[in-house]
Write a protein that holds these residues in place. Structure first.
Motif, PDB file in Angstrom:
ATOM      1  N   HIS A 110       0.800  -1.218   0.000  1.00 47.74           N
ATOM      2  CA  HIS A 110       0.000   0.000   0.000  1.00 47.74           C
ATOM      3  C   HIS A 110       0.838   1.275   0.000  1.00 47.74           C
ATOM      4  CE1 HIS A 110      -4.272   1.463   1.256  1.00 47.74           C
ATOM      5  NE2 HIS A 110      -3.782   2.156   0.254  1.00 47.74           N
ATOM      6  N   THR A 111       2.094   1.193   0.382  1.00 46.76           N
ATOM      7  CA  THR A 111       2.954   2.368   0.365  1.00 46.76           C
ATOM      8  C   THR A 111       3.055   2.965  -1.039  1.00 46.76           C
ATOM      9  OG1 THR A 111       4.211   1.289   2.130  1.00 46.76           O
ATOM     10  CG2 THR A 111       5.179   3.259   1.170  1.00 46.76           C
ATOM     11  N   VAL A 112       2.800   2.156  -2.062  1.00 46.98           N
ATOM     12  CA  VAL A 112       2.775   2.621  -3.457  1.00 46.98           C
ATOM     13  C   VAL A 112       1.927   3.885  -3.606  1.00 46.98           C
ATOM     14  CG1 VAL A 112       1.802   2.011  -5.718  1.00 46.98           C
ATOM     15  CG2 VAL A 112       3.248   0.371  -4.504  1.00 46.98           C
ATOM     16  N   THR A 113       0.829   3.941  -2.890  1.00 42.30           N
ATOM     17  CA  THR A 113      -0.113   5.063  -2.996  1.00 42.30           C
ATOM     18  C   THR A 113       0.563   6.409  -2.769  1.00 42.30           C
ATOM     19  OG1 THR A 113      -1.874   3.616  -2.189  1.00 42.30           O
ATOM     20  CG2 THR A 113      -2.299   5.983  -2.101  1.00 42.30           C
ATOM     21  N   LEU A 114       1.526   6.455  -1.864  1.00 36.81           N
ATOM     22  CA  LEU A 114       2.146   7.731  -1.504  1.00 36.81           C
ATOM     23  C   LEU A 114       2.821   8.401  -2.690  1.00 36.81           C
ATOM     24  CD1 LEU A 114       3.673   6.952   2.006  1.00 36.81           C
ATOM     25  CD2 LEU A 114       1.553   8.157   1.446  1.00 36.81           C
ATOM     26  N   GLY A 115       3.387   7.615  -3.601  1.00 40.69           N
ATOM     27  CA  GLY A 115       3.996   8.212  -4.786  1.00 40.69           C
ATOM     28  C   GLY A 115       2.985   8.955  -5.628  1.00 40.69           C
ATOM     29  N   GLY A 116       1.812   8.372  -5.796  1.00 45.46           N
ATOM     30  CA  GLY A 116       0.749   9.043  -6.539  1.00 45.46           C
ATOM     31  C   GLY A 116       0.267  10.288  -5.830  1.00 45.46           C
ATOM     32  N   LEU A 117       0.157  10.218  -4.498  1.00 53.59           N
ATOM     33  CA  LEU A 117      -0.308  11.378  -3.737  1.00 53.59           C
ATOM     34  C   LEU A 117       0.716  12.505  -3.735  1.00 53.59           C
ATOM     35  CD1 LEU A 117      -2.069   9.677  -0.679  1.00 53.59           C
ATOM     36  CD2 LEU A 117      -3.072  10.499  -2.830  1.00 53.59           C
ATOM     37  N   MET A 118       1.998  12.153  -3.778  1.00 51.09           N
ATOM     38  CA  MET A 118       3.040  13.178  -3.890  1.00 51.09           C
ATOM     39  C   MET A 118       2.901  13.937  -5.207  1.00 51.09           C
ATOM     40  SD  MET A 118       6.165  10.836  -2.387  1.00 51.09           S
ATOM     41  CE  MET A 118       7.463  11.840  -3.090  1.00 51.09           C
ATOM     42  N   ALA A 119       2.672  13.188  -6.288  1.00 52.48           N
ATOM     43  CA  ALA A 119       2.502  13.820  -7.604  1.00 52.48           C
ATOM     44  C   ALA A 119       1.249  14.677  -7.637  1.00 52.48           C
ATOM     45  CB  ALA A 119       2.455  12.741  -8.688  1.00 52.48           C
ATOM     46  N   ALA A 120       0.168  14.176  -7.045  1.00 57.93           N
ATOM     47  CA  ALA A 120      -1.087  14.940  -7.022  1.00 57.93           C
ATOM     48  C   ALA A 120      -0.921  16.228  -6.226  1.00 57.93           C
ATOM     49  CB  ALA A 120      -2.203  14.081  -6.436  1.00 57.93           C
ATOM     50  N   LYS A 121      -0.179  16.159  -5.114  1.00 55.45           N
ATOM     51  CA  LYS A 121       0.044  17.363  -4.303  1.00 55.45           C
ATOM     52  C   LYS A 121       0.825  18.404  -5.113  1.00 55.45           C
ATOM     53  CE  LYS A 121       0.293  19.990  -0.620  1.00 55.45           C
ATOM     54  NZ  LYS A 121       1.003  19.600   0.604  1.00 55.45           N
ATOM     55  N   GLU A 122       1.827  17.940  -5.855  1.00 58.56           N
ATOM     56  CA  GLU A 122       2.638  18.842  -6.674  1.00 58.56           C
ATOM     57  C   GLU A 122       1.803  19.505  -7.760  1.00 58.56           C
ATOM     58  OE1 GLU A 122       6.060  20.768  -8.161  1.00 58.56           O
ATOM     59  OE2 GLU A 122       5.836  19.621  -6.302  1.00 58.56           O
ATOM     60  N   ARG A 123       0.881  18.764  -8.334  1.00 64.98           N
ATOM     61  CA  ARG A 123       0.083  19.257  -9.459  1.00 64.98           C
ATOM     62  C   ARG A 123      -1.146  20.052  -9.017  1.00 64.98           C
ATOM     63  NH1 ARG A 123      -0.268  21.144 -14.553  1.00 64.98           N
ATOM     64  NH2 ARG A 123      -2.257  20.585 -15.526  1.00 64.98           N
ATOM     65  N   PHE A 124      -1.854  19.547  -8.001  1.00 65.24           N
ATOM     66  CA  PHE A 124      -3.158  20.108  -7.662  1.00 65.24           C
ATOM     67  C   PHE A 124      -3.231  20.739  -6.277  1.00 65.24           C
ATOM     68  CE2 PHE A 124      -4.138  16.289 -10.371  1.00 65.24           C
ATOM     69  CZ  PHE A 124      -4.503  16.985 -11.510  1.00 65.24           C
ATOM     70  N   GLY A 125      -2.226  20.532  -5.450  1.00 62.26           N
ATOM     71  CA  GLY A 125      -2.335  20.938  -4.054  1.00 62.26           C
ATOM     72  C   GLY A 125      -3.062  19.862  -3.265  1.00 62.26           C
ATOM     73  N   GLU A 126      -3.740  20.251  -2.217  1.00 60.31           N
ATOM     74  CA  GLU A 126      -4.416  19.295  -1.355  1.00 60.31           C
ATOM     75  C   GLU A 126      -5.681  18.754  -2.027  1.00 60.31           C
ATOM     76  OE1 GLU A 126      -5.014  21.410   2.262  1.00 60.31           O
ATOM     77  OE2 GLU A 126      -2.865  21.767   2.553  1.00 60.31           O
TER      78      GLU A 126
END
Length: 292
Positions: A110-126
């Motif tokens: 499940h730690t895989v998810t964090l990579g996607g959330l890091m990218a989403a934060k960079e692109r869209f914010g919270e």
């Protein structure tokens, strides 16, 4: 880059192979297994899902999600520490988000998810994170590792994302206390079994843009036995689809992931369920969400 034979294109038998720039969904296999704490095997999950997807029908019962385009990338290299692996996952997602594609991460733990959330934060914010799971994953650290699969949602909150949990039925007393104090809103498995899924699943003030993370142990082990920590009392197949439909309806989707499949040799139905669920999720996003 050539994809290894163990990682065929998603729905290869029914997918005509649109050019990647014309594909809405971009599947990224992440065979990462570094912190599993009970049964292992999640590193084999992405390959098993992709192979099982070759047995899917292109028609999902309503329409053909493949018409929106599905592209499959080579697997992310996972032979490093968590910081490097997460950076690679985030990098793979960032370019896709910038071009209005939807990343589909296949784990892996499940730690895989964090990579996607890091990218989403960079692109869209919270953004909002909708989590289907048996476990709260809210520990600050587990076995000395803050990047354990048991800490994923705590790290998501650290990024500033909001989290809504569905199907939880296994958590520590510390996680329960934290969840109430923070707070982290939720629809636990027991409440879902007693009262059903409300017409409005997500809170009114939940972010419009979401990331959907599906840990397969959120489903009941009677239909999903192939996972490291199966917990009785999980979601049925149609409950899972109902949750996903209500989560994505009217919202913008940053991406989604499907994680924690630990294939069992000779037990094909669990691999197929995971592939089918990924494809059904694409269909629900295509029909119900606000596409880029």
């Amino acid at each position: 880059m050539e994809i290894p034979s163990a990682y065929p294109f998603f729905l290869a038998s029914e997918n005509p192979g649109n050019a990647p720039e014309n594909c809405l969904f971009h599947v990224i296999p992440v065979p990462w297994e570094a912190s599993v704490s009970y049964g292992g095997g999640t590193a084999k999950g992405p390959s098993a899902i992709l192979k099982a997807s070759e047995q899917l029908e292109r028609f999902d019962g309503v329409d053909e999600p493949a018409r929106l385009g599905i592209w499959t990338h080579p697997p992310v290299a996972c032979e490093s520490g968590p910081a490097k692996v997460l950076s690679r996952i985030a990098s793979a997602c960032q370019g896709l988000l910038a071009q209005y594609h939807i990343p589909v991460l296949l784990g892996g733990e499940h730690t895989v998810t964090l990579g996607g959330l890091m990218a989403a934060k960079e692109r869209f914010g919270e953004i909002g994170v909708v989590q289907i799971d048996a476990h709260a994953d809210l520990r600050d650290s587990y076995e000395g590792n803050p990047y354990s699969h048991a800490c994923v949602m705590r790290r998501a909150l650290d990024m500033g994302h909001q989290v809504f949990q569905v199907g939880i039925r296994a958590l520590s007393s510390e996680e329960a206390d934290f969840r109430e104090a923070f707070p982290v809103r939720h629809l636990d498995a027991a409440a879902l079994a007693l009262s059903g899924i409300p017409d409005r699943l997500l809170p009114e003030d939940f972010p419009e843009r979401i990331w959907l993370t599906i840990d397969v142990d959120g489903l009941d082990p009677s239909i999903m036995p192939a996972t490291g920590t199966p917990v009785p009392g999980g979601l049925s197949w149609y409950q899972t689809l109902d949750v996903i439909a209500k989560a994505v309806s009217g919202r913008k989707i940053a991406g989604f992931d499907l994680v924690e499949l630990a294939p069992i040799e000779g037990l094909h139905h669990a691999d197929f369920l995971a592939a089918h669920l990924a494809y059904q999720t694409m269909g629900l996003i295509g029909r119900l969400s606000r596409l880029p």
